[in-house]
Design an enzyme around this catalytic site. Structure first.
Site, mmCIF file in Angstrom:
data_model
loop_
_atom_site.group_PDB
_atom_site.id
_atom_site.type_symbol
_atom_site.label_atom_id
_atom_site.label_comp_id
_atom_site.label_asym_id
_atom_site.label_seq_id
_atom_site.Cartn_x
_atom_site.Cartn_y
_atom_site.Cartn_z
ATOM 1 N N LYS A 174 0.859 -1.180 0.000
ATOM 2 C CA LYS A 174 0.000 0.000 0.000
ATOM 3 C C LYS A 174 0.894 1.227 0.000
ATOM 4 O O LYS A 174 1.429 1.640 1.024
ATOM 5 C CB LYS A 174 -0.931 0.057 1.209
ATOM 6 N N ASP A 206 -5.773 4.899 1.690
ATOM 7 C CA ASP A 206 -5.212 5.812 2.688
ATOM 8 C C ASP A 206 -4.970 5.066 3.996
ATOM 9 O O ASP A 206 -5.302 3.884 4.130
ATOM 10 C CB ASP A 206 -6.105 7.031 2.886
ATOM 11 N N PRO A 208 -6.256 5.495 7.241
ATOM 12 C CA PRO A 208 -7.422 5.037 8.017
ATOM 13 C C PRO A 208 -8.218 3.942 7.317
ATOM 14 O O PRO A 208 -8.951 3.203 7.982
ATOM 15 C CB PRO A 208 -8.257 6.324 8.145
ATOM 16 N N GLY A 209 -8.096 3.828 6.004
ATOM 17 C CA GLY A 209 -8.819 2.801 5.263
ATOM 18 C C GLY A 209 -7.991 1.549 5.080
ATOM 19 O O GLY A 209 -7.905 0.700 5.969
ATOM 20 N N VAL A 210 -7.346 1.420 3.923
ATOM 21 C CA VAL A 210 -6.577 0.216 3.601
ATOM 22 C C VAL A 210 -5.433 -0.011 4.593
ATOM 23 O O VAL A 210 -5.145 -1.152 4.969
ATOM 24 C CB VAL A 210 -6.042 0.291 2.153
ATOM 25 N N GLU A 249 9.593 2.250 10.726
ATOM 26 C CA GLU A 249 10.648 3.243 10.482
ATOM 27 C C GLU A 249 9.932 4.579 10.476
ATOM 28 O O GLU A 249 9.189 4.896 9.546
ATOM 29 C CB GLU A 249 11.355 2.956 9.151
ATOM 30 N N GLU A 382 9.299 17.366 14.301
ATOM 31 C CA GLU A 382 9.772 17.064 12.952
ATOM 32 C C GLU A 382 8.997 17.944 11.971
ATOM 33 O O GLU A 382 7.805 17.736 11.741
ATOM 34 C CB GLU A 382 9.576 15.585 12.615
#
Length: 479
Positions: A174, A206, A208-210, A249, A382
């Protein structure tokens, strides 16, 4: 508009079963140029089922077969690397020349690192020469969900897909929905190289989905994720119910420690390293710590270097930096620059807004703050943009303390002509990687962090081991 509403599953391009459409935006123009589909649960289940069905035969493939396949993928990849560079340039805004040479072609070192490691890796071996009846088997974990970011899309895809397949796992990739087209081109490369059906699958979506569906899927055995620390936490929680392996990572806030005896190029090179890829690198040296006796000069050098950097479009020729990836990233960077000004850092270059003369695109002014303190937001967050924060230090111990005073622990940098000092500091820094005097890591060296910069390591032999189970068998019959 390019129509890219399809997934690569079980060795073929297929139409989505569920999900929604999403536009891919060109960061240089803020205009959509392609449409993709974000998969739904049915698509995720289909991709995972294809990988699961392919696993029994792929796990029993020989090391020689997997080496041959990786070499075939490598050959096709290098033949199409300029095409890959052009695709990455458009979707993430990297200048075309930089995208071809850095974004696309430097992945070749990861291929060679994995091939070198695979050649010598023993998947089956005795525990020790004096224990012939104790056998150690290194076997593929199973189905791997590989979730990759947009900032260095192809490096991260190669760092995950190649060792997963080389170890005998099957995979569902993904990619980031910000950079999907380079991943789709990679799927074409995999198909052309002859990867067996179901061994590699591509599913856009995205987080929250996949992303969440893969992380919690009962038929996924390991998740390897590169991205933000917040997303890493969510993936870890999603994978907890099925107790799957999760490799992360994550972010970084690297300190670049410049001592008075450092090479004269240390400051300008540090600025350029921080601003490379428009500052969108997890291992960017975004905190510059300078010994007090050299600090005033270093600030002037950093100011001059930043002001000399050209910001321009992806098709412009010559060294320059492009836009950041999207509106959300642009707004985040502007907010953080504003916080630096509000909290009392001295702005010496750049600042708020777009560079002069640029009215459209997610372009950020190369920005340098001096006289920062460790508690400032710009020293702790960051930023992921072309923003450098500088401060002075008096002693070696103070520099180490400042460098380690962060939630992150990915990469730190040491610039000094004193070998003993370089070694002492490197041992004290709490980060997965340390670079001394701009010496880059060699091919096959491990990449990964400590603390909230993640778990696990990528690259070379360590990358293979991320996708292997270690089994111990006693009473192994003699040959």
């Amino acid at each position: 508009m390019l129509d890219k509403r399809q997934f690569y599953i079980d060795g073929q391009w297929v139409a989505p079963l569920a999900g929604t459409d999403r536009a891919v935006i060109d960061p240089s123009t803020e205009q959509p140029f392609a449409t993709i589909s974000l998969g739904g649960q049915a698509d995720t289940d289909f991709a995972v089922a294809a990988a699961r069905a392919a696993f029994p035969s792929w796990r029993t493939s020989t090391k020689a077969q997997r080496i041959d396949l990786v070499r075939s993928i490598f050959d096709v990849y290098m033949r199409r690397s300029d095409e890959m560079g052009a695709v990455i340039s458009r979707e993430v805004g990297a200048p075309l020349e930089m995208s071809k040479t850095q974004q696309a072609r430097t992945s070749s070192s990861h291929f060679t690192g994995f091939l070198d490691a695979l050649e010598t890796f023993e998947f089956e071996r005795p525990l020790r020469p004096d224990t012939p009846h104790d056998r150690i088997l290194c076997e593929p974990i199973g189905v791997a969900a590989l979730i990759t970011p947009w900032n260095w899309p192809m490096k991260q895809i190669v760092l995950k897909v190649i060792p997963a397949l080389a170890s005998g796992c099957t995979a569902v990739l993904k990619p980031s929905e910000q950079a999907p087209l380079s991943a789709m081109l990679f799927a074409e490369i995999m198909h052309e190289a002859g990867v067996p059906a179901g061994v590699f699958n591509l599913l856009n979506g995205d987080g929250p989905g996949v992303g969440a569906q893969l992380s919690g899927h009962r038929d996924v055995d390991v998740v390897s994720f590169t991205g933000s620390t917040d997303a890493g936490r969510a993936i870890t929680r999603a994978g907890a119910d099925t107790v799957k392996r999760v490799r992360l990572e994550l972010g970084g806030k690297g300190a670049n420690m410049i001592f008075a005896d450092a090479h004269e190029s240390a400051v300008p090179n540090g600025v350029m390293r921080c601003f490379n890829n428009s500052g969108q690198s997890c291992n960017a040296p975004s905190r510059m710590l300078v010994e007090q006796s050299r600090y005033a000069q270093a600030v002037e050098e950093a100011k001059a270097t930043a002001e000399a950097i050209t910001v321009g479009g992806t098709s412009e020729v010559g060294p320059h930096i492009g836009p950041v990836v999207n509106a959300a990233q642009f707004d985040k960077i502007q907010t953080l620059i504003a916080s630096g000004i509000k909290e009392g850092a001295r702005l010496v270059a750049g600042g708020l807004g777009r560079p002069e003369g640029i009215e459209q695109g997610f372009y950020v002014r190369p920005t340098v703050f001096a006289d920062c303190t460790p508690d400032m937001t710009i020293m702790r967050t960051e930023i992921f943009g072309p923003v450098l924060s500088m401060m002075a230090f008096d002693t070696e111990d103070e520099a180490i303390a400042i460098a380690n005073d962060t939630d992150y622990g990915l990469t730190n940098y040491v610039q000094t002509a004193n070998p003993g000092r370089a070694q002492r500091i490197s041992r004290e820094l709490r980060s997965g990687m340390v670079e001394i005097n701009e010496q880059r890591r060699s091919t096959g060296a491990p990449f990964g962090g400590m603390k909230q910069s993640g778990t696990g390591r990528e690259g070379g032999i360590w990358g293979l081991e991320e996708f292997l189970e270690v089994r111990a068998i006693s009473g192994w019959p003699a040959d």
